[in-house]
Enzyme design. Structure first.
Site, PDB file in Angstrom:
ATOM      1  N   LYS A   1       3.938  -9.954   6.088  1.00 23.09           N
ATOM      2  CA  LYS A   1       3.406  -9.444   7.359  1.00 23.09           C
ATOM      3  C   LYS A   1       3.995  -8.065   7.639  1.00 23.09           C
ATOM      4  O   LYS A   1       3.292  -7.155   8.111  1.00 23.09           O
ATOM      5  CB  LYS A   1       3.766 -10.421   8.487  1.00 23.09           C
ATOM      6  N   ASP A  52       3.601 -18.004  12.863  1.00 21.12           N
ATOM      7  CA  ASP A  52       3.717 -19.308  12.207  1.00 21.12           C
ATOM      8  C   ASP A  52       4.653 -20.276  12.941  1.00 21.12           C
ATOM      9  O   ASP A  52       5.554 -20.871  12.351  1.00 21.12           O
ATOM     10  CB  ASP A  52       4.174 -19.127  10.752  1.00 21.12           C
ATOM     11  N   ASN A 107      -9.279 -21.405   5.992  1.00 19.25           N
ATOM     12  CA  ASN A 107      -8.872 -20.721   4.767  1.00 19.25           C
ATOM     13  C   ASN A 107      -8.080 -21.663   3.868  1.00 19.25           C
ATOM     14  O   ASN A 107      -7.299 -22.471   4.366  1.00 19.25           O
ATOM     15  CB  ASN A 107      -7.998 -19.501   5.113  1.00 19.25           C
ATOM     16  N   TYR A 132      27.133   9.209  11.296  1.00 22.71           N
ATOM     17  CA  TYR A 132      28.085   8.194  11.766  1.00 22.71           C
ATOM     18  C   TYR A 132      29.209   8.904  12.526  1.00 22.71           C
ATOM     19  O   TYR A 132      28.950   9.814  13.296  1.00 22.71           O
ATOM     20  CB  TYR A 132      28.568   7.358  10.573  1.00 22.71           C
ATOM     21  N   ASN A 165      -7.262 -10.841  10.315  1.00 22.46           N
ATOM     22  CA  ASN A 165      -6.325 -10.404  11.353  1.00 22.46           C
ATOM     23  C   ASN A 165      -5.790  -9.003  11.146  1.00 22.46           C
ATOM     24  O   ASN A 165      -5.312  -8.369  12.091  1.00 22.46           O
ATOM     25  CB  ASN A 165      -5.147 -11.388  11.441  1.00 22.46           C
ATOM     26  N   GLY A 221      -5.885 -26.021  17.674  1.00 23.47           N
ATOM     27  CA  GLY A 221      -4.556 -25.443  17.536  1.00 23.47           C
ATOM     28  C   GLY A 221      -4.429 -24.148  18.318  1.00 23.47           C
ATOM     29  O   GLY A 221      -5.296 -23.797  19.127  1.00 23.47           O
ATOM     30  N   ALA A 222      -3.355 -23.412  18.036  1.00 24.59           N
ATOM     31  CA  ALA A 222      -3.069 -22.186  18.792  1.00 24.59           C
ATOM     32  C   ALA A 222      -4.199 -21.176  18.680  1.00 24.59           C
ATOM     33  O   ALA A 222      -4.605 -20.560  19.669  1.00 24.59           O
ATOM     34  CB  ALA A 222      -1.759 -21.577  18.292  1.00 24.59           C
ATOM     35  N   ALA A 223      -4.728 -20.976  17.470  1.00 25.87           N
ATOM     36  CA  ALA A 223      -5.798 -19.987  17.275  1.00 25.87           C
ATOM     37  C   ALA A 223      -7.067 -20.407  18.002  1.00 25.87           C
ATOM     38  O   ALA A 223      -7.727 -19.581  18.653  1.00 25.87           O
ATOM     39  CB  ALA A 223      -6.070 -19.802  15.788  1.00 25.87           C
TER      40      ALA A 223
END
Length: 765
Positions: A95, A138, A287, A40, A319, A197-199
């Site tokens: 995650k 998400d 899932n 510092y 994933n 959906g998105a996937a």
């Protein structure tokens, strides 16, 4: 496990001993005032000024280059929906944990309290200077598409919405390999996508990038087939609207080659599978329950190639095979974005890896003789250690070739070595253990099941499918504790002192007496001993009423070893027993022997201990690289404690030249490869990474492993008993629940190995 019990366990896991799952750890020294003055004020001013001169110096002087933000607004949390930013935080921390353990990437999770697209984008843009990459997570569709598009355009660091692209990348790799096995070309196949959906959108776009034809794709949402004559379609759905005059999944499946499910459970019937084309490919990825169960699907069509999102069946589309390694490659070349070329490179790398020979460590983890490219193995397993040295280089090369890499890699061999070194920070070996034991669970006797921690461990191994517990102890106390733990499974409980066990106890006593009557054991003494848990449990294993045994939680080690040696004895060919502990260290798993049995082993004993330890290391799928330790190096001392180690090494070099073993060596030379190579270039260990230490006596081994455990919080698996005829493993006094669970997995694997050995022996005879 009951829903209530699972809920309680999950809440305790996230709350204790410290709330959350990730933390910040200093990477520099901070012990002295000088260290703090550099960290510092006033020292910190110097890197600040250098970054002011050239903003790219931020990568040189700060953690930015290895720091990813996992960012959400909590509007589409997997399986939970729109639960808000605070409620999504445990998922984002999870995650972050996966980023760290699979690719050694640091993460800050950030939850943004807005559902307004523009506000979200501006928030991320304002905090982006902190990070080397952005993982969006998400966020509900269609907003997710716009958020990702804008951020990719407006930021100069990698941005990826994993919910879209992670599943797309893994499933595309699986699809390429499935098509190869089925003898079909991607440009010819008819594809049905359930979900919009998105996937699902991202998956379909990536399949098109690899050659699939838009006119061969039928996509469905909750209202049925997305047709071009439907009103109010989003731009993303309109992209895949079909001109075919069909409305239902039943109609779409007729003559389809590929089904990709990203929707909801149990919507595909056997009748639908039967009308698909020859050699159908079915990816049921909903899932936790897929669009059609794996067992039902393969029973319906023998020619099917099946994948799901579940880990308990072949071909899991997970994933974690993608995002850690994609970001690793992107960060390591300072890519300005994750583009299509990089994603396609990841797909090809994963697809190609599944066709290569699988390391023994992976075969062992999944209980396979040899995993090979086939209908049951079209994508790599998450435990495959080659992933980190395969996918990131492919992504990095694609970034360089597509012109988005700011720091190109020149020495690829060195880069791959650096990637492999990152694996040392992980404890994957424990997951390998548990996974392998689940493949063929065995009956394990817990001799102290009326102790809360032992019973809790027995509950975990039962509910996780690791073992079939047999509980020994006071029945009333076990029943009381079971109720307290909500352990309502119908498992066998035995109290050796109870009247209901009298017949069995007398049977065991007679067998034991007949074996030991010429060694001073009377029938009366045998009957008395069978009231003792360890004697009773050992007889259960001896007589095939159980497969393995766990003891020692509340009793001294010698008092438990004695009955095991008397009743069970040594394995054929063994002249003594010994133990090894596996320590999960920052450099990776380390095997330490002998930690519990041999007080002052001779040179001959040390050779046996080294040979037995080598077998255990191989059982874990690793190549043993062993240092025989001492306080001296290669003859620098003439004392007997050093010369016996030298003699053991000499014997092993002559009789077992294939073993990578050397010594005597001081521990720092054994563990510091550069120091060893510089000082003793003639050593068999020069340039090698030692993973096994054989100690000259019990004192040094036991002290070392307990120091590692307590000072460095190194997780320990052991002591693993070596040289016994049956699977018997003795805990350290008051072992933790996790340690008991791990030792149970060891006992199960030991039983699996011994069963295999006995069958091979029978076949030879």
């Amino acid at each position: 496990m009951s829903k209530q019990s699972r809920r309680r366990e999950a809440l305790v896991y996230h709350a204790k001993p410290t709330p959350g799952k990730i933390k910040v750890v200093p990477t520099k020294k901070y012990a002295t005032q000088r260290d703090l003055a550099l960290a510092y004020s006033p020292g910190v001013a110097e890197p600040c000024l250098e970054i002011e001169k050239d903003v790219n110096n931020v990568y040189k002087y700060t953690a930015k280059g290895n720091l990813v933000a996992v960012i959400t607004n909590g509007t589409a949390v997997l399986g939970l929906g729109n639960i808000g930013p605070e409620a999504s935080k445990p998922v984002m921390e999870g995650k972050g944990l996966l980023f760290k353990i699979f690719a050694d990437i640091d993460v800050f999770d950030i939850e943004v309290d807005t559902e307004n697209v523009e506000e979200f984008i501006q928030t991320v843009k304002m905090i982006a200077p902190t990070f080397g990459g952005i993982n969006l997570e998400d966020i509900k569709a269609p907003e997710a598409f716009e958020i990702e598009r804008r951020l990719k355009e407006e930021l100069d660091i990698p941005v990826m919405h994993d919910d879209q692209h992670g599943t797309a990348i893994i499933s595309a790799a699986a699809l390429l390999n499935a098509l190869e096995l089925s003898g079909k070309k991607i440009e010819d196949v008819k594809i049905v996508v359930s979900g919009a959906g998105a996937a699902a959108i991202s998956c379909t776009r990536l399949y098109l990038a690899f050659g699939a034809k838009r006119e061969n794709v039928v996509m469905l949402d909750s209202k049925g087939v997305i047709r071009d004559d439907r009103d109010n379609l989003t731009s993303q759905k309109a992209e895949f609207a079909t001109h075919r005059k069909i409305d239902t999944l039943d109609e779409a499946m007729i003559d389809a080659d590929v089904f990709v499910g990203l929707s909801t459970s149990d919507i595909v019937t056997p009748a639908m599978l039967l009308v698909m084309a020859k050699n159908p490919i079915v990816f049921a990825m909903a899932n936790p329950d897929p669009e059609i169960g794996y067992d039902l699907a393969i029973a319906t069509r023998k020619d099917i190639i099946m994948a799901t999102g579940r880990s308990d069946h072949p071909n899991q589309v997970n994933n974690v095979l993608g995002f850690p390694f994609i970001f690793r490659g992107a960060l390591d070349v300072r890519a300005t974005k994750i583009n299509e070329a990089m994603k396609m490179a990841a797909v090809k790398a994963l697809a190609d890896l599944a066709k290569e020979s699988v390391p023994e460590q992976v075969n062992i983890a999944y209980g396979e003789t040899r995993l090979t490219f086939s209908k049951e193995y079209i994508i790599p397993k998450p435990f495959d250690p080659r992933l980190i040295a395969t996918v990131p280089p492919a992504v990095a090369k694609a970034a360089m070739e597509s012109g988005v890499a700011k720091e190109p890699i020149e020495d690829w061999k060195k880069y791959e070595e650096q990637l492999l070194d990152r694996l040392g920070n992980d404890n994957k070996i424990v997951r390998l253990l548990l996974n392998r034991s689940k493949l063929d669970p065995k009956r394990v006797v817990f001799t102290e099941a009326d102790s809360l921690d032992v019973l809790k461990a027995a509950q975990i191994v039962y509910e996780e499918g690791v073992a079939i517990p047999i509980l020994l102890g006071r029945k009333e106390e076990i029943e009381r504790l079971k109720e307290e733990l909500e352990f309502d499974a119908d498992v066998l409980i035995i109290d050796p002192k109870s009247d209901e066990q009298l017949e069995q106890k007398n049977k065991y006593a007679k067998i034991y007496w007949e074996q030991r009557r010429r060694k001073g054991v009377t029938l009366l003494l045998a009957e008395k001993l069978m009231r003792e848990r360890n004697y009773y449990a050992a007889m259960m294993v001896n007589e095939g009423d159980a497969d393995a045994l766990i003891s020692g939680y509340s009793r001294s080690y010698p008092s438990v070893v004695k009955p095991m040696l008397e009743l069970i004895g040594l394995a054929p060919g063994s002249t003594r027993i010994a133990t090894t502990n596996v320590m999960m260290t920052q450099r990776g798993p380390m095997f330490l022997s002998d930690t519990s049995i041999n007080i002052n082993p001779s040179a001959q004993d040390l050779t046996k201990i080294a040979q037995m330890t080598a077998k255990v290391v191989k059982m874990f799928g690793m190549e043993p690289i062993m240092a025989m330790t001492s306080y001296s190096n290669f003859g620098s001392s003439k004392d007997q404690t050093a010369t016996k180690v030298r003699e053991a090494v000499s014997y092993l070099h002559k009789r077992h030249p294939d073993l990578l073993v050397d010594g005597e060596l001081q521990t720092d030379f054994a563990l510091n490869s550069q120091m060893l190579t510089d000082s003793f270039p003639f050593s068999k260990l020069a340039g090698k990474k030692v993973n096994t230490l054989i100690f000259p006596n019990l004192e040094s081994a036991n002290i070392t492993y307990k120091l590692l455990k307590e000072l460095n919080n190194a997780e320990s698996v052991g002591p693993i008993m070596m040289g016994m005829r049956k699977p018997v493993h003795i805990l350290q006094l008051h072992a933790s629940v996790d340690e008991i669970v791990n030792m149970t997995a060891i006992a199960v694997i030991d039983a699996q190995q011994k069963e295999k050995w006995e069958k091979n022996l029978e076949n030879k005879n």
